[in-house]
Scaffold this motif. Structure first.
Motif, PDB file in Angstrom:
ATOM      1  N   SER A  11      -7.835  -6.374  -5.175  1.00 34.78           N
ATOM      2  CA  SER A  11      -7.365  -5.076  -4.673  1.00 34.78           C
ATOM      3  C   SER A  11      -6.123  -5.221  -3.802  1.00 34.78           C
ATOM      4  N   SER A  58       0.921   5.666  -1.613  1.00 38.46           N
ATOM      5  CA  SER A  58       0.047   6.791  -1.940  1.00 38.46           C
ATOM      6  C   SER A  58      -0.735   6.485  -3.222  1.00 38.46           C
ATOM      7  N   TRP A  59      -1.796   7.214  -3.421  1.00 36.66           N
ATOM      8  CA  TRP A  59      -2.628   7.012  -4.614  1.00 36.66           C
ATOM      9  C   TRP A  59      -1.792   7.114  -5.878  1.00 36.66           C
ATOM     10  N   ASP A  83       0.395   0.313 -10.804  1.00 33.74           N
ATOM     11  CA  ASP A  83      -0.665  -0.405 -11.503  1.00 33.74           C
ATOM     12  C   ASP A  83      -0.424  -0.396 -13.009  1.00 33.74           C
ATOM     13  N   ARG A 100       0.849  -1.196   0.000  1.00 31.72           N
ATOM     14  CA  ARG A 100       0.000   0.000   0.000  1.00 31.72           C
ATOM     15  C   ARG A 100       0.875   1.232   0.000  1.00 31.72           C
ATOM     16  N   GLU A 150       0.617   4.090  -6.230  1.00 32.04           N
ATOM     17  CA  GLU A 150      -0.125   2.879  -6.575  1.00 32.04           C
ATOM     18  C   GLU A 150      -0.582   2.905  -8.027  1.00 32.04           C
ATOM     19  N   LYS A 151      -1.049   4.045  -8.499  1.00 33.81           N
ATOM     20  CA  LYS A 151      -1.493   4.136  -9.889  1.00 33.81           C
ATOM     21  C   LYS A 151      -0.326   3.926 -10.845  1.00 33.81           C
TER      22      LYS A 151
END
Length: 344
Positions: free
Chosen positions: A272, A255-256, A263, A253, A259-260
């Motif tokens: 998830s 930060s947004w 991804d 996990r 992670e993006k």
């Protein structure tokens, strides 16, 4: 992978009704994360001269222990130590969920960050581990709290490779290893003196390990380097938990934005981050309990029914059977011929 089939002996209570289960947080609280800075010796890859590298150390400790028999074994200090090695250029904080869960079960978790530049080869980084153990032994606020005779190693990606190499090195105090979607040598880091093969080291060591792997295979965990490459080299008794729908990057996990980016790089699967980690942590905790504390599966005699229900390892096996039936994971214990185990 073949499914974890069969009925668990003498078990009738699923996870939701069990009080003492490694599938949840344990009986210990968790102290605020402690941060340290250590200068470690490192060999300059260009000219073999000695230099120093500043390491940022993170230590996650249980807030208190317990001797309660309802938790099967004592979880009071001194606590066994687990080193968790982060993935390539990734941060210890991305694996905070694992550190916190292990701390609730009475483990001290040590992580470090080498910084991003210059990038270290495996040969350069491997000596940090014994140096950090020596450093821990000198810290007055830690040495009475931790037990350096009982050390486990874990990690993700390249960090899992480092964990495997340390485990296979023959150090007597390193008693357990759990590898999270491990990656060995790749096209960018072919096997050499600078980049030894962890799978080959494990094969020579002849020691069992726990492994959690992603079912989604991409360039981040390529065939020929990933858990499928490790599995033939590990000894009988090893565990393999394959998380269906997980990809290499969903075991952490961040930060947004991070992670993006991961991804996109690693082609995230349908499972998830939260679910991938949630399915991995029980296996890691149960494996460490089994290997570091000697927790065993309880007997199934009628006279021992309460002990069976209280067994942490039993609760894991019950839980994992349920997750296999739900098609969330596949689970294998290598070399086992006795149900509920299966032979890989």
């Amino acid at each position: 992978m073949r499914s974890f089939n069969g009925h668990l002996r003498g078990l009738s209570i699923l996870l939701g009704s069990m009080a003492s289960s490694v599938t949840r947080d344990g009986p210990c609280g968790v102290l605020p994360v402690a941060h340290y800075t250590v200068l470690a010796d490192v060999t300059n890859a260009a000219n073999e001269t000695q230099a120093q590298r500043k390491l940022s150390i993170t230590v996650t400790l249980p807030a208190h222990g317990t001797d309660s028999t309802s938790w099967q074994i004592s979880r009071s200090a001194p606590y066994p130590v687990i080193f968790f090695f982060n993935g390539f250029l990734l941060k210890p904080a991305y694996y905070g969920a694992y550190a916190n869960r292990l701390a609730t079960w009475g483990y001290a978790v040590v992580q470090y960050d080498t910084g991003r530049w210059p990038i270290l080869k495996d040969r350069q980084e491997l000596p940090f581990f014994p140096q950090l153990i020596d450093w821990l032994s000198t810290q007055s606020e830690l040495k009475e709290t931790i037990d350096l005779e009982y050390i486990g190693v874990a990690g993700h990606s390249r960090g899992a490779k480092l964990a495997a190499l340390h485990f296979a090195s023959g150090l007597s105090y390193v008693k357990a290893a759990f590898l999270v979607d491990p990656v060995d040598n790749t096209r960018e880091t072919p096997e050499s003196v600078d980049y030894p093969s962890a799978a080959k080291a494990l094969k020579s060591a002849k020691r069992p390990v726990g492994i959690a792997g992603a079912s989604v295979i991409t360039s981040c965990n390529p065939a020929g380097s990933n858990w499928g490459h490790f599995w033939p080299s590990v000894s009988n008794g090893s565990w393999l938990l394959e998380v269906n729908g997980a990809s290499h990057n969903t075991f952490l996990r961040a930060s947004w934005l991070v992670e993006k980016a991961l991804d996109l790089l690693c082609k995230r699967g349908p499972t998830s981050h939260e679910d991938t980690i949630g399915l991995t942590m029980p296996a890691m905790t149960a494996w460490m309990d089994k290997e570091l504390r000697g927790v065993q599966m309880a007997t199934t005699d009628d006279q021992q029914s309460q002990k069976t229900q209280d067994s942490l390892l039993d609760s894991f096996y019950t839980w994992v059977q349920n997750r296999v039936e739900l098609k969330l994971v596949e689970f294998t214990i290598k070399g086992s011929k006795q149900q509920p185990y299966i032979t890989a």
